[in-house]
Scaffold this motif. Structure first.
Motif, short mmCIF file in Angstrom:
data_model
loop_
_atom_site.label_atom_id
_atom_site.label_comp_id
_atom_site.label_asym_id
_atom_site.label_seq_id
_atom_site.Cartn_x
_atom_site.Cartn_y
_atom_site.Cartn_z
N ASP A 62 -40.03 -7.32 -29.91
CA ASP A 62 -41.11 -7.54 -29.15
C ASP A 62 -41.91 -9.01 -29.54
O ASP A 62 -42.54 -8.96 -30.71
N PRO A 63 -41.52 -10.07 -29.04
CA PRO A 63 -40.83 -10.27 -27.79
C PRO A 63 -39.29 -10.28 -27.91
O PRO A 63 -38.77 -10.70 -28.94
N ILE A 121 -42.86 -11.85 -18.92
CA ILE A 121 -41.58 -12.44 -18.90
C ILE A 121 -41.81 -13.90 -18.58
O ILE A 121 -42.48 -14.26 -17.67
N LYS A 122 -41.59 -14.69 -19.63
CA LYS A 122 -41.72 -16.20 -19.47
C LYS A 122 -40.41 -16.91 -20.09
O LYS A 122 -40.02 -16.68 -21.11
N GLY A 123 -40.50 -18.23 -19.51
CA GLY A 123 -39.39 -19.05 -19.98
C GLY A 123 -39.23 -20.03 -18.99
O GLY A 123 -40.01 -20.62 -18.40
N ASP A 124 -37.93 -20.61 -18.92
CA ASP A 124 -37.37 -21.76 -18.02
C ASP A 124 -36.79 -21.05 -16.78
O ASP A 124 -36.00 -20.29 -16.80
N TYR A 125 -36.89 -21.72 -15.67
CA TYR A 125 -36.31 -21.30 -14.41
C TYR A 125 -35.79 -22.51 -13.55
O TYR A 125 -36.33 -23.59 -13.69
N GLU A 126 -34.71 -22.16 -12.84
CA GLU A 126 -34.30 -23.35 -11.90
C GLU A 126 -34.08 -22.32 -10.51
O GLU A 126 -33.54 -21.14 -10.50
N ALA A 127 -34.21 -22.98 -9.58
CA ALA A 127 -34.25 -22.12 -8.03
C ALA A 127 -33.80 -23.03 -7.01
O ALA A 127 -34.17 -24.25 -7.03
N PHE A 142 -41.86 -20.73 -16.08
CA PHE A 142 -42.17 -19.58 -15.06
C PHE A 142 -42.77 -18.38 -16.02
O PHE A 142 -42.68 -18.35 -17.08
N GLU A 143 -43.63 -17.46 -15.33
CA GLU A 143 -44.17 -16.42 -15.98
C GLU A 143 -44.24 -15.44 -14.91
O GLU A 143 -44.81 -15.63 -13.86
N VAL A 144 -43.81 -14.10 -15.33
CA VAL A 144 -44.07 -12.90 -14.50
C VAL A 144 -44.72 -11.89 -15.69
O VAL A 144 -44.46 -11.62 -16.63
N ILE A 145 -46.13 -11.60 -14.88
CA ILE A 145 -46.66 -10.31 -15.34
C ILE A 145 -46.63 -9.11 -14.74
O ILE A 145 -46.82 -9.10 -13.51
N MET A 146 -46.26 -8.07 -15.63
CA MET A 146 -46.31 -6.68 -14.85
C MET A 146 -47.29 -5.86 -15.28
O MET A 146 -47.18 -5.82 -16.55
N ASN A 147 -47.72 -4.86 -14.57
CA ASN A 147 -48.87 -4.00 -15.08
C ASN A 147 -48.45 -2.61 -14.85
O ASN A 147 -48.00 -2.27 -13.58
N LYS A 148 -49.09 -1.79 -15.79
CA LYS A 148 -48.76 -0.33 -15.48
C LYS A 148 -47.31 0.10 -15.25
O LYS A 148 -46.93 0.42 -14.04
#
Length: 247
Positions: A62-63, A121-127, A142-148
């Protein structure tokens, strides 16, 4: 994810094989208290393993660090190829076990229901491709935050013998991440167009669960691989009798 979680038999040794960890309570494999005993050990070791197991050169959980992941071909709504690199999944050490079922009688399997208040979740992205009504091509952090988050975990293992000792190994680990809500940020998703990138991000967050479900399997698979490798590295040289009470 380990969730993460992944730990019933895992992550329970951070010292040499000849020393019993003082923080680990060996569990019986055959009585009614097995599951609750294993659950207590999981939560304890997940927290202790937050910064890694230095004596065995085991990385932090963690992480969790993942080199790369790439999405497969997507659905009609999201025909988008995404590549995530140098990214982390954090929040595992706040895991709480809701329910656990162990089966060491007719097979080797552990099922765990966990909850996480928050994971990032965070890091580098390509799309590159089409996302809803937009043709996107971008790269950035990029960053993705998830709750509950409700997390379902199935650990499949097997017992085997070596040098007249009984051991076990992890065959596979399966995760299901089910966040209640969340927020994601993909800046520069429309290359060099900050205003349109913001519009796309607003749409992503209005449809957070639908969009997250499009690429979560990619993240889950990498977490499964990562935790399986770490787990087998830890338990590989430790017989069952060091992990459980053997009647």
């Amino acid at each position: 994810m380990k969730s993460i979680l992944f730990g019933c038999l895992l992550l329970i040794i951070s010292v040499s094989a000849n020393d019993k960890p003082s923080f680990f309570n060996p569990c019986s494999m055959n009585d009614a208290d097995t599951s609750s005993c294993v659950a207590e050990n999981i939560e304890r070791i997940i927290k202790l393993g937050k910064n890694g197991f230095e004596l065995q050169d085991i990385p932090a959980i963690d992480p969790v660090f993942i080199d790369s992941a790439q999405t497969p071909d997507s659905s009609a709504a999201v025909t988008l190829k995404q590549k995530f690199t140098n990214f982390t999944f954090s929040g595992v050490s706040d895991m709480k076990i809701i329910d656990i079922k162990t089966n060491f009688v007719d097979k080797c399997q552990i099922k765990v229901k966990n909850s996480l208040p928050k994971a990032i979740i965070k890091g580098d992205y390509e799309a590159n491709g089409r996302l809803l009504l937009f043709q996107v091509q971008g790269a950035d952090k990029f960053e993705v935050i998830m709750n509950k988050i409700k997390v379902g975990t199935i650990i499949n293992c097997e017992f085997y013998e070596k040098d007249n000792e009984k051991y076990f190994k992890i065959l596979n680990i399966k995760f299901q991440l089910r966040p209640e809500n969340g927020h994601m940020s993909f800046p520069n998703i429309i290359h060099n167009n900050k205003e349109l990138s913001q519009t796309v991000n607003d749409l992503l967050n209005e449809n957070f669960l639908d969009i997250f479900n499009e690429f979560k399997s990619t993240i889950q698979e990498k977490l499964e691989e990562k935790f399986s490798i770490i787990a087998n590295k830890i338990i590989g040289d430790h017989p069952v009798k060091e992990l459980f009470k053997v009647e």
